[in-house]
Design an enzyme around this catalytic site. Sequence first.
Site, PDB file in Angstrom:
ATOM      1  N   HIS A 161       0.825  -1.202   0.000  1.00 17.76           N
ATOM      2  CA  HIS A 161       0.000   0.000   0.000  1.00 17.76           C
ATOM      3  C   HIS A 161       0.859   1.252   0.000  1.00 17.76           C
ATOM      4  CE1 HIS A 161      -2.960  -2.969   1.575  1.00 17.76           C
ATOM      5  NE2 HIS A 161      -3.780  -2.271   0.826  1.00 17.76           N
TER       6      HIS A 161
ATOM      7  N   PHE B 211     -12.350 -10.930   5.767  1.00 17.67           N
ATOM      8  CA  PHE B 211     -11.403 -10.168   4.959  1.00 17.67           C
ATOM      9  C   PHE B 211     -12.010  -9.796   3.608  1.00 17.67           C
ATOM     10  CE2 PHE B 211      -7.910 -10.223   1.778  1.00 17.67           C
ATOM     11  CZ  PHE B 211      -7.275  -9.073   2.196  1.00 17.67           C
TER      12      PHE B 211
ATOM     13  N   ARG C 281      -9.374   3.446  -5.958  1.00 21.18           N
ATOM     14  CA  ARG C 281     -10.789   3.238  -5.638  1.00 21.18           C
ATOM     15  C   ARG C 281     -11.358   4.507  -5.026  1.00 21.18           C
ATOM     16  NH1 ARG C 281     -13.094  -1.672  -1.747  1.00 21.18           N
ATOM     17  NH2 ARG C 281     -15.232  -1.705  -2.574  1.00 21.18           N
TER      18      ARG C 281
ATOM     19  N   GLU D 158     -17.724 -14.799  -4.512  1.00 17.83           N
ATOM     20  CA  GLU D 158     -18.120 -15.924  -3.663  1.00 17.83           C
ATOM     21  C   GLU D 158     -17.007 -16.964  -3.583  1.00 17.83           C
ATOM     22  OE1 GLU D 158     -20.608 -16.127  -1.630  1.00 17.83           O
ATOM     23  OE2 GLU D 158     -21.150 -14.106  -2.283  1.00 17.83           O
TER      24      GLU D 158
ATOM     25  N   SER E  55     -14.458 -14.903  -8.835  1.00 16.12           N
ATOM     26  CA  SER E  55     -15.757 -14.388  -8.402  1.00 16.12           C
ATOM     27  C   SER E  55     -15.709 -14.138  -6.902  1.00 16.12           C
ATOM     28  CB  SER E  55     -16.873 -15.373  -8.739  1.00 16.12           C
ATOM     29  OG  SER E  55     -16.775 -16.533  -7.923  1.00 16.12           O
TER      30      SER E  55
END
Length: 244
Positions: free
Chosen positions: A55, A203, A77, A177, A175
């Site tokens: 980061h 998370f 973002r 999920e 994906s």
Amino acid sequence: MTIFFRFHMFMHDKTKEQFLEENENQSCKQFIEQASRPAYELLTSVTTRRFIKTHFPFSLLPPSIFTAGAKVIYVARNPSDVVVSYYHLNRLYRTQGYQGDFKTFYDYFENDLTPWSPYWTHVKQGWQARSLPNVLFMFYENMNKNLSETIRVVANFLDKNLSDEDVARLVDHLSIENCKNNPSMNGAELKAVGILNHNTQGFIRKGRVNSSEQELTDELKQRIRKWTLYNLEGSDLRFPTHSS
């Protein structure tokens, strides 16, 4: 091999000692010792292709990344989703230690009092570097909107040839999920040794754009809009807008 460059920085000595005391299993203790080891020590021992997650803003990365053949994928973002995601992450990780409410956390975020702040300096440094040949600047919003195209763009940037079948498999594998249920992605090892709190969201949460309605009051939305306009004055950086 993927390496999270800065994780050890939050593994303070007392925190590490507490985790070691809570875990009797020797393999768990070894994992905690490994997680607290500075990543730069591990990097020198890896001779295969390395994927380094960080980061850090560009100003804190070594200048050699622009001359040594490294490739950088920078993901930006929008601040509304970032602050909500970051709030839940800081409550999830015991190494972060945050136990307050969202309003207080937002105050910290807007006033550059969270790790890896200031947010706007960070994002604008990435935006300024977007035209460099070894930098791929991506908006999370666009990645979320079209995952298959994102996979193709990243593969091309990394000089990887993917067939339509490869892309389809990756779309399924990545994906939200499947990621939630994948131990290599959902922080299962961290949860097993007690680094993650058990009474908070996981998370991998929603993985969506504009999913911050529950936390953001009208007052905070207005503050974010004002804060955004002020910090983007004179810049051509604009976040994509999507309804979902």
